[in-house]
Design a protein around this motif. Structure first.
Motif, PDB file in Angstrom:
ATOM      1  N   SER A 154       0.833  -1.201   0.000  1.00 56.08           N
ATOM      2  CA  SER A 154       0.000   0.000   0.000  1.00 56.08           C
ATOM      3  C   SER A 154       0.868   1.252   0.000  1.00 56.08           C
TER       4      SER A 154
ATOM      5  N   LEU B   2      -4.485  -3.935   8.694  1.00 56.89           N
ATOM      6  CA  LEU B   2      -4.354  -4.650   7.424  1.00 56.89           C
ATOM      7  C   LEU B   2      -3.621  -5.962   7.616  1.00 56.89           C
ATOM      8  N   TYR B   3      -2.475  -5.922   8.309  1.00 53.89           N
ATOM      9  CA  TYR B   3      -1.663  -7.127   8.434  1.00 53.89           C
ATOM     10  C   TYR B   3      -2.291  -8.149   9.382  1.00 53.89           C
TER      11      TYR B   3
ATOM     12  N   ARG C  43      -5.493  -8.721   9.534  1.00 52.66           N
ATOM     13  CA  ARG C  43      -6.465  -9.409   8.674  1.00 52.66           C
ATOM     14  C   ARG C  43      -5.758 -10.391   7.754  1.00 52.66           C
ATOM     15  N   HIS C  44      -4.636  -9.975   7.166  1.00 53.92           N
ATOM     16  CA  HIS C  44      -3.863 -10.882   6.322  1.00 53.92           C
ATOM     17  C   HIS C  44      -3.384 -12.093   7.111  1.00 53.92           C
TER      18      HIS C  44
ATOM     19  N   GLU D   8      -5.066 -10.158  -0.129  1.00 52.83           N
ATOM     20  CA  GLU D   8      -5.616 -11.347   0.536  1.00 52.83           C
ATOM     21  C   GLU D   8      -5.864 -12.494  -0.430  1.00 52.83           C
TER      22      GLU D   8
END
Length: 403
Positions: A45, A299-300, A302-303, A374
């Motif tokens: 990102s 974000l990470y 969730r990843h 993802e």
């Protein structure tokens, strides 16, 4: 290259595993494979729009093109001071206790040149990030591994370090949250580390580049939160991962003013600092984080949740990381680190880093970066599952598995 024009120091650096895996990826692409890159921890990102706008506006100012100075602009250093107070509750003198860097790798690579002499020694985490050892090799400093074992939560046992080692050690380096291990440490551990550094009369160097990438509500501390830590410690921070500014090359060091002064003196002779427009953008990123936090950890996390769940569904029991953008895990039974990494890339186009690239105690593990979208992470998990089903442990003793 003809050895006549090649320094022997380069031989002490070892090979760059990242460049080597990059060459493997090119070979795989040449064979028509669609490569999924889980090897390099490069944020996918861009920085926030406000940060990019600050960079663009500053780049148009004509006075931003003078030599910036190695210390860092007053604006950037004051932003660091304010952010550090808000984030960690630690007061800093922006003149003496904050130093701008071209990323933490810059500071870590040059530190040994600034604070050691040939023949000194330093304790480095094993497994640990390769640039730690590279800086010592260039400076002619002996590397002494500080074992980090899974059964100890990847925390060092200071009591197991021999007396003779402490006698010749100039500094010890710690890294929590850890690259590559994704391990974390709390205040009690840092209080112990500061006490050890004071008693053993060694400098404590903490690489805190992943302070903003922790999961499940954990907030990594700064070593400078410990009373008296500034007497014996410095800490490195980066805007590369937490604020998506990897290509901008900016970070900072904080802590003991004498050590930072030594590093500044070295940098005054080898570089002229970070482009002023980049410092303006970095200051904007820190100010935005104070006013309107948008943690990259969301974000990470969730990843991490999706990828680990997908790998487990494919039959590989991987432990979820507690922080960073990496998954560190044991290779399946029968494989070496390098053999597994290369065979997986050749067969399925999934690139990761063999654990022994990070030190002797990394053998038997691999590191995977959570930087792809993802859907690509889920696809990577599926390819890994197919590889594991098709490549039995018996075949792991053949061919590239022995690399």
């Amino acid at each position: 290259m003809n050895g006549k024009w090649r320094s022997g120091r380069l031989d002490r650096l070892g090979s760059s595993i990242f460049a080597e895996v990059g060459a493997w990826k090119e070979e795989a692409r040449a064979k028509g494979l669609d490569v999924i890159s889980l090897d390099i921890g490069t944020p996918a990102s861009p920085p926030a729009e406000e940060v990019r706008s600050a960079l663009a506006a500053a780049a148009l100012e004509p006075d931003r093109y003078r030599y910036p100075g190695s210390h860092g602009s007053a604006r950037f250093r004051d932003a660091v001071r304010r952010w550090f107070l808000r984030r960690f509750g630690v007061e800093l003198d922006s003149e003496r206790e904050v130093l701008s860097l071209m990323g933490t790798q810059d500071g870590l690579a040059h530190l040994a040149l600034a604070v050691t002499d040939p023949g000194d020694a330093a304790l480095l985490p094993d497994p640990g990030y390769p640039v730690y050892q590279a800086g010592l090799a260039v400076a002619g400093v002996e590397t002494i591994p500080l074992p980090l074992l899974e059964e100890n939560g990847y925390l060092p046992d200071f009591g197991a370090v021999p007396e003779a080692v402490w006698t010749k050690t100039k500094f010890m380096l710690l890294n929590y949250p850890s690259n590559p291990l994704s391990a974390v440490a709390g205040r009690d551990f840092f209080a112990e580390a500061v006490d050890v550094a004071r008693r053993r009369r060694v400098l404590l160097v903490h690489d805190n580049a992943y302070s903003e990438l922790a999961f499940d509500g954990f907030r990594p501390p700064s070593v400078l939160e410990i009373p008296g830590a500034k007497d014996v410690a410095i800490e490195f921070h980066s805007l590369s991962k937490s604020f998506h500014m990897a290509g901008a090359r900016i970070g900072f060091a904080v802590g003991n003013p004498d050590v930072l002064g030594a590093l500044l003196k070295l940098k005054d002779n080898i570089d002229f600092g970070v482009f002023l427009a980049v410092q303006e953008a970095a200051a904007a990123a820190l100010e935005l984080d104070m006013a309107d936090p948008r943690p990259a950890s969301v974000l990470y996390e969730r990843h991490k949740d999706r990828f680990v769940r997908a790998l487990r569904e494919e039959g590989w029991e991987v432990s979820p990381p507690k922080a960073t953008m990496f998954v560190w895990t044991r290779v399946p039974a029968g494989w070496t680190s390098r053999g597994f990494a290369r065979a997986l890339l050749e067969a399925e186009g999934v690139a990761l880093i063999p654990g022994n690239a990070f030190g002797e105690r990394g053998e038997g593990y691999v590191r995977m970066a959570l930087v792809e979208p993802e859907e690509r992470l889920i696809e990577a998990a599926g390819r890994i599952g197919r590889f594991l089903r098709e490549r039995s442990p018996e075949r792991a003793s053949e061919g590239t598995a022995r690399d």
